[in-house]
Design a protein around this motif. Structure first.
Motif, PDB file in Angstrom:
ATOM      1  N   LEU A   8       0.822  -1.210   0.000  1.00 31.10           N
ATOM      2  CA  LEU A   8       0.000   0.000   0.000  1.00 31.10           C
ATOM      3  C   LEU A   8       0.855   1.260   0.000  1.00 31.10           C
ATOM      4  N   GLU A   9       1.941   1.241   0.760  1.00 34.20           N
ATOM      5  CA  GLU A   9       2.809   2.423   0.800  1.00 34.20           C
ATOM      6  C   GLU A   9       3.556   2.603  -0.507  1.00 34.20           C
ATOM      7  N   ARG A  10       4.038   1.504  -1.077  1.00 30.34           N
ATOM      8  CA  ARG A  10       4.803   1.580  -2.320  1.00 30.34           C
ATOM      9  C   ARG A  10       3.921   2.030  -3.484  1.00 30.34           C
ATOM     10  N   THR A  11       2.679   1.586  -3.509  1.00 33.48           N
ATOM     11  CA  THR A  11       1.784   1.942  -4.617  1.00 33.48           C
ATOM     12  C   THR A  11       1.011   3.232  -4.364  1.00 33.48           C
ATOM     13  N   HIS A  12       1.113   3.765  -3.152  1.00 29.22           N
ATOM     14  CA  HIS A  12       0.396   4.992  -2.777  1.00 29.22           C
ATOM     15  C   HIS A  12      -1.119   4.850  -2.975  1.00 29.22           C
ATOM     16  N   LEU A  13      -1.638   3.630  -2.722  1.00 26.94           N
ATOM     17  CA  LEU A  13      -3.054   3.354  -2.953  1.00 26.94           C
ATOM     18  C   LEU A  13      -3.964   4.249  -2.111  1.00 26.94           C
ATOM     19  N   LEU A  14      -3.625   4.447  -0.839  1.00 29.37           N
ATOM     20  CA  LEU A  14      -4.479   5.293   0.003  1.00 29.37           C
ATOM     21  C   LEU A  14      -4.528   6.726  -0.515  1.00 29.37           C
ATOM     22  N   ASP A  15      -3.374   7.232  -0.972  1.00 26.27           N
ATOM     23  CA  ASP A  15      -3.344   8.586  -1.543  1.00 26.27           C
ATOM     24  C   ASP A  15      -4.187   8.655  -2.814  1.00 26.27           C
TER      25      ASP A  15
END
Length: 196
Positions: A8-15
């Motif tokens: 999730l952090e690497r793909t910036h999914l939450l952003d």
């Protein structure tokens, strides 16, 4: 969980989801869905499993199946409620899951060929088990909008328990009482089957 957090952090999914939510100004329902998704992902990532509240259609289909069995006489209403009270079912019976049931019914009720009174009664039982005021209020509206189920005694029992809970919350409506009184007058005084 660490692997999921890394992805999730690497793909910036939450952003990405947050930007998509911000861009859905003209679609409040879509915006709400995206914001709910973000909130649930954050709970999962923060190991707050007690805060995670996602809706599954499993409860909906269980209620549909149980209502068909009740209507066909293969199961009593009381036996169906016992299925709903099982721990594995109760853990899925969050207010959000019950609202999903109610919303699904409301969205499709005009297209149904019958009112599915047994299903409405089981949704009301779910609202009682979840003990959520919004769900209870919607259930009362639905109970007064459809004819009584075949098992009238159980129908009235559900109505009366709904009434007791809503009265306690100071949320019982005059229309609810009028519908309950009308139903009781019309059906409780009828001739019992064993008198024929």
């Amino acid at each position: 969980m660490t692997q999921n957090r890394d992805i999730l952090e690497r793909t910036h999914l939450l952003d990405t989801l947050a930007k998509a939510a911000d861009a859905t100004v003209d679609d409040p329902e879509g915006r709400g869905f995206l914001n709910d998704t973000i909130e649930q992902l954050k709970h999962a990532l923060n190991d707050e499993s007690d805060q995670v509240d996602v809706v599954s259609s499993r409860l909906l289909w269980m209620c549909v199946a149980l209502s068909y069995h009740v209507r066909a006489g293969r199961l009593t209403h009381v036996a169906a409620v016992r299925w709903l009270e099982r721990p594995d079912t109760r853990e899925r019976m969050t207010p959000r899951a019950v609202l999903y049931l109610l919303k699904d019914y409301l969205d499709s009720m005009d297209e149904l060929d019958d009112s599915r009174s047994e299903y409405v009664a089981l949704m009301a039982e779910c609202a009682l088990l979840a003990d959520d005021l919004t769900c209870l209020k919607i259930s009362a509206v639905l109970m007064r909008a459809v004819p009584p189920a075949i098992d009238f005694v159980s129908w009235m029992s559900t109505w009366r328990r709904l009434r007791a809970r809503l009265v306690t919350a100071d949320a019982w409506q005059v229309d609810d009482q009028a519908a309950l009184d009308r139903t009781a007058r019309r059906f409780e005084d009828s001739v019992p089957d064993h008198d024929f």
